[in-house]
Design a protein around this motif. Structure first.
Motif, mmCIF file in Angstrom:
data_model
loop_
_atom_site.group_PDB
_atom_site.id
_atom_site.type_symbol
_atom_site.label_atom_id
_atom_site.label_comp_id
_atom_site.label_asym_id
_atom_site.label_seq_id
_atom_site.Cartn_x
_atom_site.Cartn_y
_atom_site.Cartn_z
ATOM 1 N N PRO A 176 0.850 -1.209 0.206
ATOM 2 C CA PRO A 176 -0.034 -0.091 0.089
ATOM 3 C C PRO A 176 0.916 1.176 0.122
ATOM 4 O O PRO A 176 1.753 1.299 0.586
ATOM 5 C CB PRO A 176 -0.782 -0.098 1.210
ATOM 6 C CG PRO A 176 0.111 -0.877 2.296
ATOM 7 C CD PRO A 176 0.622 -2.087 1.365
ATOM 8 N N GLY A 177 0.382 2.318 -0.758
ATOM 9 C CA GLY A 177 1.206 3.542 -0.686
ATOM 10 C C GLY A 177 2.418 3.522 -1.781
ATOM 11 O O GLY A 177 3.051 4.559 -1.848
ATOM 12 N N LEU A 178 2.442 2.350 -2.647
ATOM 13 C CA LEU A 178 3.663 2.316 -3.473
ATOM 14 C C LEU A 178 3.696 3.296 -4.272
ATOM 15 O O LEU A 178 4.703 4.186 -4.887
ATOM 16 C CB LEU A 178 3.612 0.957 -3.846
ATOM 17 C CG LEU A 178 4.746 0.509 -4.885
ATOM 18 C CD1 LEU A 178 6.165 0.919 -4.545
ATOM 19 C CD2 LEU A 178 4.711 -0.704 -5.425
ATOM 20 N N LYS A 179 2.349 3.875 -5.045
ATOM 21 C CA LYS A 179 2.508 4.446 -6.089
ATOM 22 C C LYS A 179 2.861 6.080 -5.825
ATOM 23 O O LYS A 179 3.678 6.658 -6.659
ATOM 24 C CB LYS A 179 1.037 4.599 -6.768
ATOM 25 C CG LYS A 179 0.612 3.440 -7.698
ATOM 26 C CD LYS A 179 -0.763 3.604 -8.387
ATOM 27 C CE LYS A 179 -0.873 2.255 -9.178
ATOM 28 N NZ LYS A 179 -2.144 2.195 -10.059
ATOM 29 N N ASP A 180 2.447 6.488 -4.523
ATOM 30 C CA ASP A 180 3.049 7.884 -4.274
ATOM 31 C C ASP A 180 4.379 7.696 -3.933
ATOM 32 O O ASP A 180 5.295 8.585 -4.283
ATOM 33 C CB ASP A 180 2.338 8.134 -3.018
ATOM 34 C CG ASP A 180 0.785 8.541 -2.985
ATOM 35 O OD1 ASP A 180 0.645 8.905 -4.169
ATOM 36 O OD2 ASP A 180 0.207 8.425 -2.158
ATOM 37 N N LEU A 181 5.064 6.398 -3.317
ATOM 38 C CA LEU A 181 6.392 6.435 -3.094
ATOM 39 C C LEU A 181 7.130 6.508 -4.296
ATOM 40 O O LEU A 181 8.096 6.842 -4.514
ATOM 41 C CB LEU A 181 6.690 5.241 -2.293
ATOM 42 C CG LEU A 181 6.036 5.006 -0.970
ATOM 43 C CD1 LEU A 181 6.237 3.676 -0.394
ATOM 44 C CD2 LEU A 181 6.845 5.951 0.006
ATOM 45 N N GLU A 182 6.648 5.627 -5.508
ATOM 46 C CA GLU A 182 7.267 5.560 -6.485
ATOM 47 C C GLU A 182 7.493 6.989 -7.379
ATOM 48 O O GLU A 182 8.464 7.228 -7.870
ATOM 49 C CB GLU A 182 6.405 4.649 -7.579
ATOM 50 C CG GLU A 182 6.781 4.369 -8.761
ATOM 51 C CD GLU A 182 5.802 3.386 -9.778
ATOM 52 O OE1 GLU A 182 6.047 3.227 -10.952
ATOM 53 O OE2 GLU A 182 4.929 2.852 -9.110
ATOM 54 N N LYS B 20 13.610 3.814 1.747
ATOM 55 C CA LYS B 20 12.489 4.514 1.555
ATOM 56 C C LYS B 20 11.327 3.825 1.329
ATOM 57 O O LYS B 20 10.349 4.169 1.870
ATOM 58 C CB LYS B 20 12.824 5.874 0.763
ATOM 59 C CG LYS B 20 13.834 6.587 1.028
ATOM 60 C CD LYS B 20 14.241 7.799 0.164
ATOM 61 C CE LYS B 20 15.434 8.223 0.682
ATOM 62 N NZ LYS B 20 15.924 9.477 -0.437
ATOM 63 N N LEU B 21 11.259 2.965 0.178
ATOM 64 C CA LEU B 21 10.250 2.313 -0.052
ATOM 65 C C LEU B 21 9.655 1.324 0.920
ATOM 66 O O LEU B 21 8.450 1.361 1.197
ATOM 67 C CB LEU B 21 10.553 1.243 -1.425
ATOM 68 C CG LEU B 21 10.826 2.163 -2.634
ATOM 69 C CD1 LEU B 21 11.437 1.200 -3.733
ATOM 70 C CD2 LEU B 21 9.370 3.106 -3.185
ATOM 71 N N ILE B 22 10.393 0.545 1.307
ATOM 72 C CA ILE B 22 10.351 -0.609 2.485
ATOM 73 C C ILE B 22 9.624 0.176 3.802
ATOM 74 O O ILE B 22 8.470 -0.089 4.274
ATOM 75 C CB ILE B 22 11.179 -1.372 3.139
ATOM 76 C CG1 ILE B 22 11.578 -2.424 1.668
ATOM 77 C CG2 ILE B 22 11.086 -2.007 4.229
ATOM 78 C CD1 ILE B 22 12.676 -3.176 2.129
ATOM 79 N N LYS B 23 10.445 1.405 4.273
ATOM 80 C CA LYS B 23 9.642 2.092 5.585
ATOM 81 C C LYS B 23 8.581 2.908 5.091
ATOM 82 O O LYS B 23 7.404 2.738 6.025
ATOM 83 C CB LYS B 23 11.039 3.346 5.600
ATOM 84 C CG LYS B 23 10.541 4.071 6.659
ATOM 85 C CD LYS B 23 11.698 5.012 7.106
ATOM 86 C CE LYS B 23 11.285 6.098 8.329
ATOM 87 N NZ LYS B 23 12.358 7.055 8.323
ATOM 88 N N GLY B 24 8.243 3.329 3.827
ATOM 89 C CA GLY B 24 6.970 3.940 3.601
ATOM 90 C C GLY B 24 5.823 2.954 3.369
ATOM 91 O O GLY B 24 4.842 3.168 4.060
ATOM 92 N N ILE B 25 6.004 1.720 2.770
ATOM 93 C CA ILE B 25 5.072 0.506 2.852
ATOM 94 C C ILE B 25 4.614 0.300 4.258
ATOM 95 O O ILE B 25 3.328 0.356 4.393
ATOM 96 C CB ILE B 25 5.724 -0.316 2.130
ATOM 97 C CG1 ILE B 25 5.693 0.134 0.414
ATOM 98 C CG2 ILE B 25 4.616 -1.725 2.025
ATOM 99 C CD1 ILE B 25 6.498 -1.150 -0.431
ATOM 100 N N ALA B 26 5.584 -0.206 4.942
ATOM 101 C CA ALA B 26 5.444 -0.258 6.422
ATOM 102 C C ALA B 26 4.563 0.605 7.246
ATOM 103 O O ALA B 26 3.584 0.442 7.721
ATOM 104 C CB ALA B 26 6.500 -0.734 7.181
#
Length: 242
Positions: free
Chosen positions: A138-144, A221-227
């Motif tokens: 979840p939230g991957l598109k924003d992080l991407e 950053k991706l893993i931290k953001g998804i978690a």
């Protein structure tokens, strides 16, 4: 963070009843020449560990296999049927419900499992009191948009490219060989989302995108953001069901 596999049954009695547990779910499948077959497992485990720590939830052992029909023809890929996966999740939920678990959070790192998870959740709702929350990045598109430089080959799919390679570099860089990382940007047929196509018919590398721009820092950053997004959603869910 406590792990079910590392405690005894008397401790489990206390940690399960009325509590939240987290189940990481991955897959074994080809991920280019540069990533290990269990890439999804390593990523799911890491995100689940972070979420379990933040939510004070008990971490269940990882389910290392998933539905990988699309990549089944690449050597080393191991696929379960949707029905097998649905049955496994259903049986696990039955046991956890029996032990008084209130919420089961499934942290999935393989997009091919999503359909089976949705079906399993709906079947479980009809039979048991346990609540199921299922997450696939979840939230991957924003992080991407914030951190990823390359473009997706297809808006609905990513595989062994900059995103997954970056996350794997963060989780276990010893298993990543960037000297073998090669981009593959095949032309995806218009009917790709409407007709099942084995991926060996569109890529001979088991890659969709460009892994060469991946970095460990992006993965962090991706893993931290998804978690963080998982924790946010779970906290809001718990408030809503109080």
């Amino acid at each position: 963070m406590k792990k079910l596999a590392e405690i005894n049954w008397k401790e489990a009695e206390k940690e399960l009843k009325g509590k939240t547990v987290i189940l990481p779910l991955g897959a074994v499948e080809a991920h280019g020449y540069h990533l290990p077959l269990s890439t999804d497992n390593y990523i799911a485990q890491k995100i689940a560990e972070i979420a379990a720590e933040k939510l004070d939830a008990l971490l269940l052992p990882l389910i290392p296999y998933g539905q990988v029909w699309s990549l089944r023809n690449f050597p080393g890929s191991i696929s379960l049927s949707d029905q097998t996966l649905i049955s496994m999740i259903g049986d696990l939920a039955k046991s956890l419900d029996h032990h008084g678990v209130e919420i089961l959070i499934i942290i999935n790192a393989h997009f091919g499992n999503k359909s089976a998870l949705k079906k399993a959740e709906r079947l479980i709702k009809e039979k048991y009191d346990i609540q199921i929350l299922r997450f696939t990045h979840p939230g991957l598109k924003d992080l991407e948009r914030k951190y990823i430089e390359s473009s997706r080959v297809h808006p609905n799919y990513l595989h062994a490219e900059e995103i997954e390679t970056s996350m794997m570099l963060q989780v276990n860089s010893d298993l990543v060989d960037m000297s073998k990382a090669e981009a593959d940007s095949p032309e995806i047929p218009e009917y790709f989302s409407s007709y099942s196509v084995p991926w060996d018919q569109i890529t001979n590398k088991a890659v969709l995108g460009d892994p060469t721009q991946a970095t460990k820092e992006k993965g962090k950053k991706l893993i931290k953001g998804i978690a963080a997004k998982i924790v946010e959603i779970v906290n809001n869910f718990e408030k809503g069901v109080e």
